[in-house]
Enzyme design. Structure first.
Site, PDB file in Angstrom:
ATOM      1  N   HIS A 209       0.805  -1.226   0.000  1.00 52.00           N
ATOM      2  CA  HIS A 209       0.000   0.000   0.000  1.00 52.00           C
ATOM      3  C   HIS A 209       0.837   1.275   0.000  1.00 52.00           C
ATOM      4  CE1 HIS A 209       1.081  -0.226   4.201  1.00 52.00           C
ATOM      5  NE2 HIS A 209       0.770   1.045   4.308  1.00 52.00           N
TER       6      HIS A 209
HETATM    7  C1  UD1 Z   1      -2.126   5.149   6.084  1.00 48.98           C
HETATM    8  C2  UD1 Z   1      -0.805   5.604   6.712  1.00 48.98           C
HETATM    9  C3  UD1 Z   1       0.248   4.518   6.529  1.00 48.98           C
HETATM   10  C4  UD1 Z   1      -0.247   3.191   7.041  1.00 48.98           C
HETATM   11  C5  UD1 Z   1      -1.546   2.858   6.330  1.00 48.98           C
HETATM   12  C6  UD1 Z   1      -2.095   1.529   6.768  1.00 48.98           C
HETATM   13  C7  UD1 Z   1      -0.366   8.016   6.620  1.00 48.98           C
HETATM   14  C8  UD1 Z   1       0.440   9.068   5.973  1.00 48.98           C
HETATM   15  N1  UD1 Z   1      -0.298   6.795   6.060  1.00 48.98           N
HETATM   16  O1  UD1 Z   1      -1.922   5.062   4.665  1.00 48.98           O
HETATM   17  O2  UD1 Z   1       1.399   4.889   7.260  1.00 48.98           O
HETATM   18  O3  UD1 Z   1       0.716   2.213   6.806  1.00 48.98           O
HETATM   19  O4  UD1 Z   1      -2.486   3.889   6.612  1.00 48.98           O
HETATM   20  O5  UD1 Z   1      -3.226   1.180   6.037  1.00 48.98           O
HETATM   21  O6  UD1 Z   1      -1.028   8.284   7.607  1.00 48.98           O
HETATM   22  N2  UD1 Z   1      -9.232   4.590   1.979  1.00 48.98           N
HETATM   23  C9  UD1 Z   1     -10.465   4.010   1.942  1.00 48.98           C
HETATM   24  N3  UD1 Z   1     -11.009   3.558   3.109  1.00 48.98           N
HETATM   25  C10 UD1 Z   1     -10.383   3.673   4.301  1.00 48.98           C
HETATM   26  C11 UD1 Z   1      -9.108   4.257   4.334  1.00 48.98           C
HETATM   27  C12 UD1 Z   1      -8.545   4.720   3.167  1.00 48.98           C
HETATM   28  O7  UD1 Z   1     -11.089   3.890   0.905  1.00 48.98           O
HETATM   29  O8  UD1 Z   1     -10.930   3.223   5.324  1.00 48.98           O
HETATM   30  C13 UD1 Z   1      -8.628   5.076   0.728  1.00 48.98           C
HETATM   31  C14 UD1 Z   1      -9.051   6.483   0.438  1.00 48.98           C
HETATM   32  O9  UD1 Z   1      -9.151   6.643  -0.939  1.00 48.98           O
HETATM   33  C15 UD1 Z   1      -7.906   7.307   0.951  1.00 48.98           C
HETATM   34  C16 UD1 Z   1      -6.735   6.386   0.590  1.00 48.98           C
HETATM   35  O10 UD1 Z   1      -7.242   5.067   0.817  1.00 48.98           O
HETATM   36  O11 UD1 Z   1      -7.821   8.580   0.394  1.00 48.98           O
HETATM   37  C17 UD1 Z   1      -5.510   6.603   1.430  1.00 48.98           C
HETATM   38  O12 UD1 Z   1      -5.834   6.589   2.800  1.00 48.98           O
HETATM   39  P1  UD1 Z   1      -4.907   7.382   3.847  1.00 48.98           P
HETATM   40  O13 UD1 Z   1      -5.431   7.241   5.212  1.00 48.98           O
HETATM   41  O14 UD1 Z   1      -4.642   8.756   3.352  1.00 48.98           O
HETATM   42  O15 UD1 Z   1      -3.503   6.638   3.717  1.00 48.98           O
HETATM   43  P2  UD1 Z   1      -3.146   5.083   3.650  1.00 48.98           P
HETATM   44  O16 UD1 Z   1      -2.605   4.821   2.298  1.00 48.98           O
HETATM   45  O17 UD1 Z   1      -4.237   4.222   4.149  1.00 48.98           O
END
Ligand code: UD1
Length: 362
Positions: A209
């Protein structure tokens, strides 16, 4: 003492669980759990609360989605209002996600003490958002709880006073042992992942991821191509993060047939899978450590790691995105020619107790 325990993203939930359980054992701590809402899907968030045996959050902010700045800003604004109202004595943040950063800045500016659990880790790679989160959080925290020797070294170099820095082991490993002992008492049919295990006696697990691996089309294509090659020898199961799924669809990349894609799994379902796998192929931080704790071979698809003990003492190796390096190491694992590793010091399931004792020490 009034404490606010912060969680926002998937890897946070398993880290706050043992701390909450340990706080429950003393009546000197009055604590609240705050979920920032950074992760919001049922299978990225709620499922963990049910399974980890912690109470539902006292506060749930709706700060998920958006860019880094939008997400961080939303968390900050909402968290400030909660602190204004509640005035905790101490805010405990874990890990390195945007929620960790946002809440530590808010608390510190309100003169509320901040304790950082998993402090001192450094990949020295500032293209990683987590590295920035780690550096900023550590630059303003009051109390540092450290998981491995290198974290102590890093914090000393950054001039932190010895009295504030505590080597306590790893709360994520506390939780791993706790869940593992629960899992071992449950019938294997409880888990839907058992069906895959029955169909495949030998298999590998994949998680991916990191933006550096999944946000660029060519890189993601190359990584999936490497995994597809591996899957010709060893079937792979890949619980897929929403970010990665979205990008596979956008770029039109199709993993080979022998790679089984699933939705993100609960902690127990995933543990049931990886603990008996031949190898974990990952870019996760936590899984590098958990595989080391249980002695499962791990190949990390990154050029660096902020958790070097998993390589020097554990079962982990860094392979970057080079197919050659990946295949060479994979062949070694398949041939049974892999380091057995040792469990790092203080990864003994008691880190949260040590943290509680230190917080309560006069
Ligand atoms: C985040 C953390 C990362 C961690 C990871 C575990 C930061 C900078 N990154 O990354 O360190 O390893 O979580 O999973 O904080 N999304 C969904 N549903 C959700 C969550 C996310 O659809 O429940 C999608 C959304 O499009 C969102 C994207 O994933 O914009 C990224 O989510 P985000 O929380 O920004 O970062 P992660 O890549 O999950």
């Amino acid at each position: 003492i009034k404490i606010m325990l912060i969680a926002g993203a998937r890897p946070n939930f398993m880290k706050i669980a043992p701390i909450a359980r340990s706080f429950d054992k003393t009546n000197e701590i009055e604590y609240k759990i705050l979920h920032t809402g950074q992760h919001y899907d049922q299978n990225m968030s709620d499922i963990f609360f049910e399974e980890l045996g912690i109470r539902n959050p006292d506060y749930h902010l709706g700060s998920g989605g958006g860019t880094h700045a939008q997400q961080t800003a939303k968390i900050m604004v909402e968290f400030e209002a909660i602190c204004e109202k509640d005035r905790p004595d101490l805010v405990v943040v874990v890990g390195d996600v945007n929620s960790t950063l946002a809440c530590s800045i808010v608390a510190k500016k309100m003169h509320i003490k901040v304790a950082h659990v998993e402090a001192g880790l450094r990949s020295f790679d500032l293209t990683m958002p987590e590295e920035i989160n780690r550096m900023v959080t550590d630059s303003i925290s009051d109390l540092f709880f450290v998981t491995e020797e290198q974290g102590m070294v890093n914090l000393k170099k950054e001039g932190k006073p010895d009295s504030a820095v505590h080597f306590v082991g790893h709360v994520m490993i506390d939780n791993l042992y706790y869940q593992l002992s629960k899992l071992e008492k449950m019938p294997s049919e409880t888990f839907k992942t058992t069906e895959y295990k029955q169909q495949h006696t030998r298999y590998g697990v994949v998680t991916l991821h990191r933006p550096s691996n999944v946000d660029d089309k060519n890189t993601l294509e190359a990584v999936i191509d490497s995994l597809s090659s591996i899957s010709r020898t060893l079937p792979l199961i890949f619980p897929i993060h929403p970010r990665t799924r979205k990008n596979l669809e956008t770029f039109g990349i199709k993993p080979a047939e022998n790679i089984t894609l699933t939705d993100p799994l609960s902690y127990m379902e995933f543990l049931n899978l990886w603990k008996d796998s031949v190898v974990a192929l990952t870019d996760s931080g936590g899984l590098q450590e958990e595989t080391t704790a249980l002695g499962v071979p791990c190949l990390t698809l990154r050029k660096n790691t902020e958790r070097p003990i998993t390589v020097t003492q554990g079962t982990n190796e860094l392979v970057g995105t080079s197919k050659k390096k990946l295949m060479v190491n994979f062949e070694k694992i398949m041939a049974g020619n892999w380091k057995t590793g040792r469990k790092p010091d203080l990864w003994d399931g008691r880190a949260a107790e040590r943290i509680t004792d230190i917080i309560l020490a006069p």
